[in-house]
Design a protein around this motif. Structure first.
Motif, short mmCIF file in Angstrom:
data_model
loop_
_atom_site.label_atom_id
_atom_site.label_comp_id
_atom_site.label_asym_id
_atom_site.label_seq_id
_atom_site.Cartn_x
_atom_site.Cartn_y
_atom_site.Cartn_z
N TYR A 136 21.37 -21.38 -83.24
CA TYR A 136 22.16 -21.52 -82.01
C TYR A 136 22.95 -22.82 -82.03
CZ TYR A 136 23.20 -22.20 -77.07
OH TYR A 136 23.85 -22.43 -75.88
N GLU A 137 22.35 -23.90 -82.55
CA GLU A 137 22.99 -25.21 -82.54
C GLU A 137 23.99 -25.40 -83.68
OE1 GLU A 137 19.60 -27.80 -82.51
OE2 GLU A 137 19.37 -27.63 -80.33
N GLU A 138 24.04 -24.46 -84.62
CA GLU A 138 25.01 -24.54 -85.72
C GLU A 138 26.42 -24.46 -85.15
OE1 GLU A 138 25.13 -24.60 -89.33
OE2 GLU A 138 23.13 -25.44 -89.00
N THR A 139 27.26 -25.43 -85.52
CA THR A 139 28.64 -25.37 -85.04
C THR A 139 29.43 -24.30 -85.79
OG1 THR A 139 29.16 -27.18 -86.55
CG2 THR A 139 28.74 -27.76 -84.26
N ASP A 140 29.21 -24.24 -87.11
CA ASP A 140 29.84 -23.20 -87.92
C ASP A 140 28.81 -22.12 -88.18
OD1 ASP A 140 32.22 -24.63 -88.10
OD2 ASP A 140 31.50 -25.76 -89.83
N LYS A 141 28.88 -21.05 -87.41
CA LYS A 141 27.90 -19.98 -87.54
C LYS A 141 28.03 -19.32 -88.91
CE LYS A 141 26.50 -20.24 -83.23
NZ LYS A 141 25.88 -21.51 -83.01
N PRO A 142 26.90 -19.07 -89.57
CA PRO A 142 26.95 -18.41 -90.89
C PRO A 142 27.42 -16.96 -90.75
CG PRO A 142 24.68 -18.68 -90.17
CD PRO A 142 25.53 -19.37 -89.16
N ASN A 143 28.02 -16.44 -91.82
CA ASN A 143 28.47 -15.05 -91.81
C ASN A 143 27.29 -14.09 -91.72
OD1 ASN A 143 31.14 -15.79 -92.02
ND2 ASN A 143 31.12 -15.75 -94.24
N ASN A 144 26.20 -14.44 -92.37
CA ASN A 144 25.03 -13.58 -92.38
C ASN A 144 23.86 -14.32 -91.73
OD1 ASN A 144 22.82 -11.95 -92.98
ND2 ASN A 144 23.68 -11.30 -94.94
N LEU A 157 20.96 -13.23 -90.85
CA LEU A 157 19.66 -12.90 -91.43
C LEU A 157 19.38 -13.75 -92.66
CD1 LEU A 157 17.16 -11.17 -91.19
CD2 LEU A 157 18.33 -9.41 -92.52
N ASP A 158 20.39 -13.96 -93.51
CA ASP A 158 20.21 -14.82 -94.68
C ASP A 158 19.92 -16.26 -94.25
OD1 ASP A 158 20.49 -12.81 -96.52
OD2 ASP A 158 22.60 -13.25 -96.97
N PHE A 159 20.58 -16.71 -93.19
CA PHE A 159 20.34 -18.05 -92.66
C PHE A 159 18.90 -18.19 -92.22
CE2 PHE A 159 20.07 -21.01 -89.12
CZ PHE A 159 20.70 -22.14 -89.63
N ILE A 160 18.40 -17.18 -91.51
CA ILE A 160 17.02 -17.21 -91.02
C ILE A 160 16.04 -17.20 -92.19
CG2 ILE A 160 15.28 -15.87 -89.76
CD1 ILE A 160 17.58 -15.06 -87.83
N LYS A 161 16.32 -16.35 -93.18
CA LYS A 161 15.46 -16.29 -94.37
C LYS A 161 15.42 -17.64 -95.07
CE LYS A 161 16.03 -11.41 -95.57
NZ LYS A 161 16.62 -10.50 -96.59
N GLN A 162 16.59 -18.26 -95.20
CA GLN A 162 16.66 -19.55 -95.87
C GLN A 162 15.87 -20.61 -95.10
OE1 GLN A 162 20.59 -21.12 -96.33
NE2 GLN A 162 19.98 -22.55 -97.92
N CYS A 163 16.00 -20.62 -93.79
CA CYS A 163 15.27 -21.59 -92.97
C CYS A 163 13.76 -21.38 -93.05
CB CYS A 163 15.72 -21.52 -91.52
SG CYS A 163 17.35 -22.24 -91.23
N LEU A 164 13.36 -20.14 -93.16
CA LEU A 164 11.93 -19.84 -93.26
C LEU A 164 11.41 -19.94 -94.69
CD1 LEU A 164 11.64 -16.80 -90.81
CD2 LEU A 164 10.83 -19.13 -90.44
N GLY A 165 12.33 -20.13 -95.63
CA GLY A 165 11.92 -20.28 -97.02
C GLY A 165 11.66 -18.95 -97.71
#
Length: 104
Positions: A35-43, A45-53
């Motif tokens: 939510y706080e990302e200024t430049d929202k990622p295109n995907n 789900l991939d962002f969430i996966k990356q954050c969760l490792g």
């Protein structure tokens, strides 16, 4: 009506389980980060996966690691060969009688 309450009870148990195991906190944290990302990622789900490792390394990063591994393996092989040669030379020098010992 009893079926509704049983279902609600199972949901409540599951919710408590997720809270107790820290899943809700982790998901909340990741979603807040997104939510706080200024430049929202295109995907998202991939962002969430990356954050969760959960996602693996980047393909370019993986290739760089493979290259580094190959180089290190070659260096290791050379060092092992050099070590064997030096040990062999050391054993040859140790087995030779010393000049001073032969004259005594």
């Amino acid at each position: 009506m009893a079926h509704y309450r049983a279902s609600e009870s199972k949901r409540e148990q599951f919710r408590r389980y997720l809270e107790k195991s820290g899943v809700l906190d982790s998901l909340t944290s990741v979603l807040v980060t997104l939510y706080e990302e200024t430049d929202k990622p295109n995907n998202a789900l991939d962002f969430i996966k990356q954050c969760l490792g959960a996602s693996g390394p980047d393909p370019a990063e993986l290739e760089a690691l493979r290259t580094e591994l190959s180089e290190l393996q070659q260096k290791y092989d050379l060092l092992v060969k050099e070590n064997k040669e030096l040990r062999s030379r050391l054993l040859q020098h140790e087995s030779l009688p010393e000049d001073g010992a032969a004259e005594s």
